[in-house]
Write an enzyme that holds these catalytic residues in place. Structure first.
Site, PDB file in Angstrom:
ATOM      1  N   SER A 174     -38.804  38.578  10.722  1.00 44.04           N
ATOM      2  CA  SER A 174     -39.671  37.741  11.553  1.00 44.04           C
ATOM      3  C   SER A 174     -39.091  36.370  11.893  1.00 44.04           C
ATOM      4  O   SER A 174     -39.807  35.373  11.933  1.00 44.04           O
ATOM      5  CB  SER A 174     -41.028  37.538  10.888  1.00 44.04           C
ATOM      6  OG  SER A 174     -41.902  38.488  11.341  1.00 44.04           O
TER       7      SER A 174
ATOM      8  N   ASP B 228     -47.400  38.934  11.472  1.00 47.26           N
ATOM      9  CA  ASP B 228     -46.309  38.006  11.149  1.00 47.26           C
ATOM     10  C   ASP B 228     -46.784  36.561  11.233  1.00 47.26           C
ATOM     11  O   ASP B 228     -46.557  35.751  10.327  1.00 47.26           O
ATOM     12  CB  ASP B 228     -45.129  38.217  12.111  1.00 47.26           C
ATOM     13  CG  ASP B 228     -44.642  39.650  12.122  1.00 47.26           C
ATOM     14  OD1 ASP B 228     -44.988  40.394  11.194  1.00 47.26           O
ATOM     15  OD2 ASP B 228     -43.922  40.022  13.065  1.00 47.26           O
TER      16      ASP B 228
HETATM   17  C1  GLA Z   1     -43.321  43.725  14.014  1.00 44.98           C
HETATM   18  C2  GLA Z   1     -44.547  43.094  14.652  1.00 44.98           C
HETATM   19  C3  GLA Z   1     -45.743  43.141  13.706  1.00 44.98           C
HETATM   20  C4  GLA Z   1     -45.949  44.552  13.152  1.00 44.98           C
HETATM   21  C5  GLA Z   1     -44.634  45.150  12.633  1.00 44.98           C
HETATM   22  C6  GLA Z   1     -44.779  46.583  12.241  1.00 44.98           C
HETATM   23  O1  GLA Z   1     -42.897  42.948  12.936  1.00 44.98           O
HETATM   24  O2  GLA Z   1     -44.283  41.767  15.007  1.00 44.98           O
HETATM   25  O3  GLA Z   1     -46.886  42.673  14.370  1.00 44.98           O
HETATM   26  O4  GLA Z   1     -46.525  45.381  14.105  1.00 44.98           O
HETATM   27  O5  GLA Z   1     -43.603  45.039  13.594  1.00 44.98           O
HETATM   28  O6  GLA Z   1     -45.644  46.718  11.164  1.00 44.98           O
END
Ligand code: GLA
Length: 415
Positions: free
Chosen positions: A125, A170
């Protein structure tokens, strides 16, 4: 130099002035609950010690002028540039933040310096950390008075404008995490609960060696799953006689006892157009995304996707109970089941991620799985404290690293 000091130093050396605010936002790891958030179903992530820092000062020109220690190409963007106009991926997040703040920045721009020790395009993230840190720094520098929940919501909206139709996991964990705890997040209805981690456990994350840029190559594969699970939700609601207002989500039907059974009655593949006609749902509810429209005629494997999401939501409940009971073996089994389901039903693992998960488990992890969206990126393992180095060594041997221990850490803050 830590990211906050580095961002402030970069700001001074670039703009020959002091920043008005410096904000720091951590990356995150999702322990379990993958691809459930945009279905309105729970997740169990935590924030990590690695972070992105953003130093900001308001300027009179209606421009975002930004430099980054990690990304070589500086930005000089009109406030209304919009993410789609940006060729450089990291510029898209700047433009998207300006777009969601819109009238809150009355024609005034900002000078921005960014520094991070989070690996980019990793599934940890880094994009959400950048977006949250940027909004927090702009909030402080302009005195916008945004609340935390509002800030997390705006950050999620910004990321959707930047291309991937993500859920809110996230941004929410980055905004609200507490040190030493996981954060269980529910979306329908919204709720959050800190779940403290037993002292004798260690978490390791490891790269598969393949990047997974959410705003780049992984975006279309991600959005396909968003649309396919909406299709599944619409068809299941139709089979169950349930009324859904707005965008159909599997979270709207998950609590109905018959739903997990009826999943097997879903068509193996369907297009949005066909499903809309069958379920009597307006087509645009299925295919509209913040950054465009998904192909209504694409044939998508809805049954397997829905099976993963509903089973994964149950695993989140069981994983919370396992953490609270200090039952590492039970948590490990749930993580293994999650990875298998992501690999076989959700089709978002890769051979490199599978090999990495296998190697970490063989080296003594109680459980391991891909973390984040998948399609490359990182895996997470949990083990008894004392075994983490063996797990790290096995991960590096299997996929080349980097691999390192992560500790549940506090959320975003002003430095
Ligand atoms: C990414 C997205 C999240 C989530 C994940 C999978 O990180 O940003 O919102 O959907 O994938 O769980």
């Amino acid at each position: 130099m830590d990211p906050a000091a580095a961002a402030a130093a970069l700001f001074r050396s670039t703009f020959a002035a002091e920043p008005a605010a410096v904000a720091v936002a951590p990356g995150r790891v999702n322990l379990i609950g993958e691809h459930t958030d945009y279905n309105g179903l729970p997740v169990l992530p935590f924030a990590i010690g690695q972070s992105t820092a953003v130093a900001v000062a308001p300027s009179e020109a209606p421009l975002l002028e930004a430099v980054s220690r990690e990304f070589p190409v500086p930005a000089r963007l009109p406030l209304d540039a919009g993410p789609a106009a940006c060729a450089e991926p990291w510029h898209r997040y700047l433009a998207a933040a300006a777009a969601v703040l819109g009238p809150r920045l009355p024609g005034r721009g900002a000078r921005i310096a960014v520094a991070s020790d989070l690996p980019a395009a990793s599934g940890l993230s880094s994009s959400s950390a950048l977006t949250v840190a940027l909004l927090l720094a702009l909030d402080a520098a302009f005195g916008l008075g945004l609340g935390r929940a509002e800030l997390a919501g705006l950050a999620a909206q910004a990321e959707r404008l930047a291309g991937a139709e993500t859920g809110g996991m996230d941004q929410q964990v980055i905004a609200f995490a507490e040190a030493g705890a996981l954060l269980r997040i529910d979306f329908l209805p919204p709720a959050m609960r800190a779940v403290p981690v037993p002292a004798g456990w260690a978490f390791v994350v490891a790269s598969s060696g393949q990047p997974a840029p959410k705003g780049g190559g992984a975006r279309d594969a991600y959005n396909e799953r968003v649309v396919a699970t909406r299709i599944a939700a619409a068809l299941l609601a139709d089979m169950l006689g349930a009324e859904i207002e707005g965008t159909p989500l599997l979270g709207h039907v998950a609590a109905i006892d018959a739903a997990p059974v009826l999943v097997d009655e879903l068509p193996a593949r369907s297009s949005a157009r066909k499903a809309a006609a069958t379920a009597g749902v307006p087509l645009e509810r299925l295919v509209t995304l913040a950054a465009g429209t998904f192909d209504p005629d694409a044939q998508l494997p809805v049954r397997g996707y829905a099976r993963h999401v509903l089973a994964e939501a149950e695993r989140v409940d069981l994983a919370c109970a396992a953490v609270e009971a200090g039952d590492l073996a039970a948590l490990g089994e749930l993580m293994a089941a999650s990875h298998a389901s992501l690999r076989d039903d959700y089709r978002c693992s890769t051979p490199a991620l599978d090999a990495l998960v296998k190697a970490m488990t063989k080296a003594g992890a109680a459980g391991a799985r891909l973390t984040g969206a998948g399609f490359g990126g990182f895996a997470i393992a949990v083990c008894e404290r004392g075994r983490e180095q063996a797990v790290i060594d096995a991960a590096v041997a299997a996929a080349g690293g980097p691999a390192f221990e992560v500790a549940p850490s506090a959320g975003a803050r002003l430095a």
